[in-house]
Design a protein around this motif. Structure first.
Motif, mmCIF file in Angstrom:
data_model
loop_
_atom_site.group_PDB
_atom_site.id
_atom_site.type_symbol
_atom_site.label_atom_id
_atom_site.label_comp_id
_atom_site.label_asym_id
_atom_site.label_seq_id
_atom_site.Cartn_x
_atom_site.Cartn_y
_atom_site.Cartn_z
ATOM 1 N N ALA A 129 -11.807 -6.016 -30.168
ATOM 2 C CA ALA A 129 -10.760 -5.790 -30.716
ATOM 3 C C ALA A 129 -9.587 -4.877 -30.779
ATOM 4 C CB ALA A 129 -11.036 -4.284 -32.655
ATOM 5 N N SER A 130 -9.023 -6.020 -29.625
ATOM 6 C CA SER A 130 -7.855 -5.421 -29.036
ATOM 7 C C SER A 130 -6.879 -6.043 -28.986
ATOM 8 C CB SER A 130 -7.946 -4.897 -27.787
ATOM 9 O OG SER A 130 -6.896 -4.116 -26.862
ATOM 10 N N THR A 131 -5.368 -5.482 -29.142
ATOM 11 C CA THR A 131 -4.306 -6.736 -28.919
ATOM 12 C C THR A 131 -3.823 -7.107 -27.395
ATOM 13 O OG1 THR A 131 -2.660 -4.817 -29.065
ATOM 14 C CG2 THR A 131 -3.868 -5.939 -31.327
ATOM 15 N N PRO A 132 -2.869 -7.849 -27.968
ATOM 16 C CA PRO A 132 -2.620 -8.345 -26.354
ATOM 17 C C PRO A 132 -1.806 -7.375 -25.674
ATOM 18 C CG PRO A 132 -1.971 -9.859 -27.906
ATOM 19 C CD PRO A 132 -3.021 -8.945 -28.926
ATOM 20 N N LEU A 133 -1.579 -6.000 -26.651
ATOM 21 C CA LEU A 133 -0.619 -5.551 -25.884
ATOM 22 C C LEU A 133 -1.637 -4.160 -25.028
ATOM 23 C CD1 LEU A 133 1.331 -2.898 -25.678
ATOM 24 C CD2 LEU A 133 1.474 -2.315 -27.428
ATOM 25 N N GLY A 134 -2.853 -3.882 -26.282
ATOM 26 C CA GLY A 134 -4.095 -2.897 -25.673
ATOM 27 C C GLY A 134 -4.834 -3.996 -23.828
ATOM 28 N N TRP A 135 -4.298 -5.243 -24.145
ATOM 29 C CA TRP A 135 -5.251 -5.683 -23.164
ATOM 30 C C TRP A 135 -4.598 -5.843 -21.892
ATOM 31 C CZ3 TRP A 135 -8.112 -10.926 -22.989
ATOM 32 C CH2 TRP A 135 -9.387 -10.767 -23.964
ATOM 33 N N ALA A 136 -2.859 -6.241 -21.940
ATOM 34 C CA ALA A 136 -1.861 -5.753 -20.918
ATOM 35 C C ALA A 136 -2.664 -3.942 -20.486
ATOM 36 C CB ALA A 136 -0.744 -5.686 -21.166
ATOM 37 N N LEU A 137 -2.383 -3.626 -21.329
ATOM 38 C CA LEU A 137 -2.016 -1.780 -21.144
ATOM 39 C C LEU A 137 -3.667 -1.379 -20.309
ATOM 40 C CD1 LEU A 137 -1.019 0.020 -24.182
ATOM 41 C CD2 LEU A 137 -0.011 -0.293 -21.971
ATOM 42 N N TYR A 138 -4.971 -2.530 -20.835
ATOM 43 C CA TYR A 138 -6.536 -2.049 -19.621
ATOM 44 C C TYR A 138 -6.034 -2.571 -18.242
ATOM 45 C CZ TYR A 138 -10.905 -2.708 -18.438
ATOM 46 O OH TYR A 138 -12.144 -2.413 -17.947
ATOM 47 N N ALA A 139 -5.864 -3.743 -18.004
ATOM 48 C CA ALA A 139 -5.334 -4.269 -16.700
ATOM 49 C C ALA A 139 -4.580 -3.649 -16.012
ATOM 50 C CB ALA A 139 -4.625 -5.649 -17.479
ATOM 51 N N TRP A 140 -3.717 -2.833 -16.509
ATOM 52 C CA TRP A 140 -1.853 -2.035 -15.883
ATOM 53 C C TRP A 140 -3.760 -0.726 -15.332
ATOM 54 C CZ3 TRP A 140 -0.832 2.722 -17.486
ATOM 55 C CH2 TRP A 140 -0.679 3.301 -16.132
ATOM 56 N N SER A 141 -4.139 -0.416 -16.176
ATOM 57 C CA SER A 141 -4.854 0.639 -16.013
ATOM 58 C C SER A 141 -5.737 0.552 -15.050
ATOM 59 C CB SER A 141 -4.894 2.199 -16.462
ATOM 60 O OG SER A 141 -5.934 0.798 -17.983
ATOM 61 N N THR A 142 -6.441 -0.063 -15.324
ATOM 62 C CA THR A 142 -7.818 -0.227 -13.857
ATOM 63 C C THR A 142 -6.618 -1.348 -12.254
ATOM 64 O OG1 THR A 142 -7.938 -2.889 -14.936
ATOM 65 C CG2 THR A 142 -9.137 -0.758 -15.599
ATOM 66 N N LEU A 143 -5.585 -1.763 -12.181
ATOM 67 C CA LEU A 143 -5.122 -2.329 -11.071
ATOM 68 C C LEU A 143 -5.629 -1.618 -9.738
ATOM 69 C CD1 LEU A 143 -1.449 -3.687 -12.027
ATOM 70 C CD2 LEU A 143 -4.035 -4.621 -11.061
ATOM 71 N N SER A 144 -5.730 -1.982 -8.652
ATOM 72 C CA SER A 144 -5.939 -0.656 -7.506
ATOM 73 C C SER A 144 -4.651 -0.347 -7.320
ATOM 74 C CB SER A 144 -6.672 -1.233 -6.617
ATOM 75 O OG SER A 144 -5.525 -2.045 -5.797
ATOM 76 N N PRO A 145 -4.959 1.400 -6.194
ATOM 77 C CA PRO A 145 -3.189 2.033 -6.499
ATOM 78 C C PRO A 145 -2.554 0.616 -5.499
ATOM 79 C CG PRO A 145 -5.578 3.196 -5.564
ATOM 80 C CD PRO A 145 -5.809 1.675 -6.418
ATOM 81 N N ASP A 146 -2.907 -0.062 -4.669
ATOM 82 C CA ASP A 146 -2.015 -0.648 -3.584
ATOM 83 C C ASP A 146 -1.660 -1.782 -4.652
ATOM 84 O OD1 ASP A 146 -4.683 -2.071 -3.966
ATOM 85 O OD2 ASP A 146 -4.480 -2.652 -1.992
ATOM 86 N N ALA A 147 -2.280 -2.095 -5.867
ATOM 87 C CA ALA A 147 -2.244 -3.506 -6.537
ATOM 88 C C ALA A 147 -0.217 -3.263 -7.218
ATOM 89 C CB ALA A 147 -2.281 -3.752 -7.608
ATOM 90 N N LYS A 148 0.406 -4.413 -7.664
ATOM 91 C CA LYS A 148 1.826 -4.236 -8.353
ATOM 92 C C LYS A 148 1.286 -3.816 -9.857
ATOM 93 C CE LYS A 148 3.854 -5.047 -3.785
ATOM 94 N NZ LYS A 148 4.358 -6.600 -2.644
ATOM 95 N N PRO A 149 2.040 -3.404 -9.920
ATOM 96 C CA PRO A 149 1.917 -2.911 -11.765
ATOM 97 C C PRO A 149 3.652 -3.397 -12.043
ATOM 98 C CG PRO A 149 1.817 -0.929 -10.912
ATOM 99 C CD PRO A 149 1.621 -1.993 -9.739
ATOM 100 N N ASP A 150 4.427 -3.957 -10.957
ATOM 101 C CA ASP A 150 5.762 -4.155 -11.967
ATOM 102 C C ASP A 150 5.894 -4.805 -13.051
ATOM 103 O OD1 ASP A 150 6.586 -1.810 -10.355
ATOM 104 O OD2 ASP A 150 7.770 -3.068 -9.423
ATOM 105 N N PRO A 151 5.645 -5.736 -13.353
ATOM 106 C CA PRO A 151 5.228 -6.643 -13.718
ATOM 107 C C PRO A 151 4.507 -6.376 -15.261
ATOM 108 C CG PRO A 151 4.515 -7.925 -12.596
ATOM 109 C CD PRO A 151 4.222 -6.533 -12.078
ATOM 110 N N TYR A 152 3.839 -5.290 -15.547
ATOM 111 C CA TYR A 152 2.883 -5.192 -16.753
ATOM 112 C C TYR A 152 4.393 -3.859 -17.117
ATOM 113 C CZ TYR A 152 -1.437 -6.866 -15.422
ATOM 114 O OH TYR A 152 -2.237 -7.586 -15.028
ATOM 115 N N TYR A 153 5.427 -3.021 -17.188
ATOM 116 C CA TYR A 153 6.137 -2.911 -17.727
ATOM 117 C C TYR A 153 6.437 -4.032 -18.133
ATOM 118 C CZ TYR A 153 4.973 1.038 -14.574
ATOM 119 O OH TYR A 153 4.590 2.298 -13.757
ATOM 120 N N ASP A 154 6.989 -4.947 -18.318
ATOM 121 C CA ASP A 154 7.860 -5.921 -18.587
ATOM 122 C C ASP A 154 7.371 -6.482 -19.397
ATOM 123 O OD1 ASP A 154 10.059 -7.351 -19.408
ATOM 124 O OD2 ASP A 154 10.467 -8.415 -17.799
#
Length: 170
Positions: A107-132
């Motif tokens: 019961a999550s929106t695309p925004l929820g999915w994006a935030l979840y993916a961003w928050s679970t990335l490993s520290p060495d991953a590049k999260p830059d696209p998620y901000y956009d």
């Protein structure tokens, strides 16, 4: 049938971005050949969105795929947002993808999915696209849930707080 290895059906070809193979599953009039199913086309579209295969996404949109439709519980916008694919998200939003659609499991929106993916990335991953991706979803009308801002990972990241704030009505 294909000289470069294993046979790819429509779904597989779309997922790996083989537009040349995807095209072989369509007749000149735009209809599917007998070697492809509507379910393969829908699933392939979702995979193309999930992996940011823009040429395939554009081609299937030209063939009339419905961006508002759920396939196996979520929309193509859910998976593009989860993958952090800025251009795919932008294209889907431009084509009218429902920004507030909730998936059938979480019961999550695309925004929820994006935030979840961003928050679970490993520290060495590049999260830059998620901000956009997040900023685009918010600008398109996605609801920012107050509890997200209370989350330490989000609340302590100025760029993400700014992305969530962009485009919000004042």
């Amino acid at each position: 049938r294909h000289r470069r290895g294993a046979y790819l059906d429509l779904e597989g070809a779309a997922g790996v971005g083989r537009l040349d193979v995807v095209k072989t599953f369509f007749n000149d009039d735009g209809s599917l050949t007998s070697g492809a199913t509507t379910d393969q086309m829908k699933s392939g579209f979702k995979w193309a969105c999930a992996y940011g295969r823009l040429d395939v996404v554009r081609f299937l949109l030209e063939k009339g795929i419905d961006v508002t439709e759920r396939h196996r519980g979520e929309t193509s916008l859910h998976v593009a947002a989860y993958g952090g694919h800025v251009e795919a998200v932008a294209l889907l939003l431009q084509r009218g993808a429902p920004v507030e659609a909730e998936d059938e499991v979480w019961a999550s929106t695309p925004l929820g999915w994006a935030l979840y993916a961003w928050s679970t990335l490993s520290p060495d991953a590049k999260p830059d696209p998620y901000y956009d991706v997040v900023a685009r979803l918010v600008a398109a009308g996605a609801t920012v849930r107050p509890e997200w801002l209370d989350d330490d990972a989000i609340g302590n990241d100025r760029r993400m707080v700014a992305a969530l704030d962009r485009g919000r009505p004042r």
